[in-house]
Design an enzyme around this catalytic site. Structure first.
Site, PDB file in Angstrom:
ATOM      1  N   GLU A  46       0.819  -1.204   0.000  1.00 24.27           N
ATOM      2  CA  GLU A  46       0.000   0.000   0.000  1.00 24.27           C
ATOM      3  C   GLU A  46       0.859   1.262   0.000  1.00 24.27           C
ATOM      4  O   GLU A  46       0.526   2.250  -0.655  1.00 24.27           O
ATOM      5  CB  GLU A  46      -0.965   0.001   1.194  1.00 24.27           C
ATOM      6  CG  GLU A  46      -2.089  -1.010   1.074  1.00 24.27           C
ATOM      7  CD  GLU A  46      -2.953  -0.771  -0.152  1.00 24.27           C
ATOM      8  OE1 GLU A  46      -3.061   0.388  -0.615  1.00 24.27           O
ATOM      9  OE2 GLU A  46      -3.516  -1.745  -0.675  1.00 24.27           O
ATOM     10  N   CYS A 212     -17.281  -4.079 -18.829  1.00 25.54           N
ATOM     11  CA  CYS A 212     -17.676  -3.738 -17.462  1.00 25.54           C
ATOM     12  C   CYS A 212     -18.871  -4.570 -17.022  1.00 25.54           C
ATOM     13  O   CYS A 212     -19.899  -4.600 -17.710  1.00 25.54           O
ATOM     14  CB  CYS A 212     -18.014  -2.246 -17.373  1.00 25.54           C
ATOM     15  SG  CYS A 212     -18.526  -1.740 -15.708  1.00 25.54           S
ATOM     16  N   CYS A 218     -24.483   1.956 -14.932  1.00 17.35           N
ATOM     17  CA  CYS A 218     -23.577   3.106 -14.858  1.00 17.35           C
ATOM     18  C   CYS A 218     -24.280   4.390 -15.278  1.00 17.35           C
ATOM     19  O   CYS A 218     -24.677   4.557 -16.439  1.00 17.35           O
ATOM     20  CB  CYS A 218     -22.363   2.860 -15.747  1.00 17.35           C
ATOM     21  SG  CYS A 218     -21.209   4.249 -15.773  1.00 17.35           S
TER      22      CYS A 218
END
Length: 301
Positions: A46, A212, A218
């Site tokens: 991270e 997607c 969306c």
């Protein structure tokens, strides 16, 4: 703007299953996602992945974990060794922060990365995003993990705009919490899956809507993909900047086996005012330690 189809909680939950199913099939096999990485491996990843692509992180990550498999191993070394091992990942203050976190983990938590979100947040160099990411990815906890990729996915699917604001807003945090699954294990998987969707499909420049799994939900696509009309997006200019000069100065110090004379550093950049400013900045940030006699080295304390 077309109203978001995700405006009701029932419909927003429809995102979880297809995105997680897509992730199960298409997620990259990355070393920090493997069980053997452990919480420390997740934390290292991270720090390294902030503003840095996976392809550049992978070799440095492997070398780092081979040398410092536990926080205590890193804490026992001088901070300058962390800067040296950071190599050309960029933004080297992250190396100092990771070293500082390792020292705190060793001193406060017996060398184990804490599970508690508040304890993670209290570590030096750990902000809101990193604490949530480590708690979620390392320990399977329920937290909203908002990196650039996730913010872009949420901006498009839920808000109907092409890009999120330049800085994370309170509205984005509220939306992320509203979209977070109630079940802890599902929430952790959702955090990783939505991030991967933004990295691989819902990309900044060329989103692949045909791939997607939630294109039908969306808001941005349903509105006809309206172009960005907010503040200009921040660029990543590097050539000729103080960042470039700092990088060149640090490269000399990383490769040296001992202190370096200032005259050698003078050769890395022709413009003396900018070079001096960059060196002063490195000293101020704790990345370079000045010594008597005009010598410089990576920090030892």
């Amino acid at each position: 703007m077309t109203a978001s189809p995700l405006s009701s909680p029932d419909v927003s939950r429809a995102l979880h299953s297809p995105v997680i199913a897509w992730f199960d099939e298409h997620a990259r096999d990355l070393p920090w996602r493997r069980p053997e990485a452990g919480p420390w491996g997740v934390m290292v990843s991270e720090f390294m992945l902030q503003q840095t692509p996976v392809s550049r992180v992978l070799p440095v990550y492997g070398q780092w974990l081979a040398r410092w498999p536990r926080p205590a191993a890193l804490a026992a070394e001088a901070p300058g060794e962390a800067v040296r091992a950071w190599g050309r990942l960029g933004y080297p203050r992250r190396a100092l922060r990771l070293h500082g976190a390792a020292v705190a983990i060793t001193e406060r938590h017996g060398g184990d990365v804490p599970r508690d979100h508040a304890q993670l947040l209290a570590l030096p160099g750990i902000g809101e995003y990193t604490a949530a990411a480590v708690a979620s990815f390392a320990y399977g906890q329920r937290h909203a993990v908002l990196d650039t990729n996730v913010r872009r996915v949420f901006a498009r699917t839920a808000t109907g705009v092409e890009y999120p604001p330049n800085a994370t807003t309170a509205a984005e945090r509220r939306l992320a919490r509203a979209l977070l699954p109630e079940d802890e294990a599902t929430a952790s998987r959702w955090a990783a899956a939505s991030m991967e969707l933004g990295a691989l499909v819902c990309t900044a420049r060329n989103p692949d809507c045909a791939r997607c799994p939630v294109a039908g939900l969306c808001a941005w696509r349903l509105a006809g993909k309206p172009p960005h009309d907010g503040p200009p997006r921040r660029g990543q200019t590097y050539a000729g900047t103080d960042r470039q000069v700092r990088g060149r100065l640090l490269a000399v110090l990383r490769e040296a086996v001992g202190p370096v004379p200032g005259a050698l550093l003078d050769t890395v950049w022709e413009e003396p005012v900018q070079r001096a400013r960059a060196l002063d900045g490195l000293v101020s940030d704790g990345l370079v330690e000045p010594l008597a006699g005009g010598l410089y080295r990576l920090p030892q304390t």
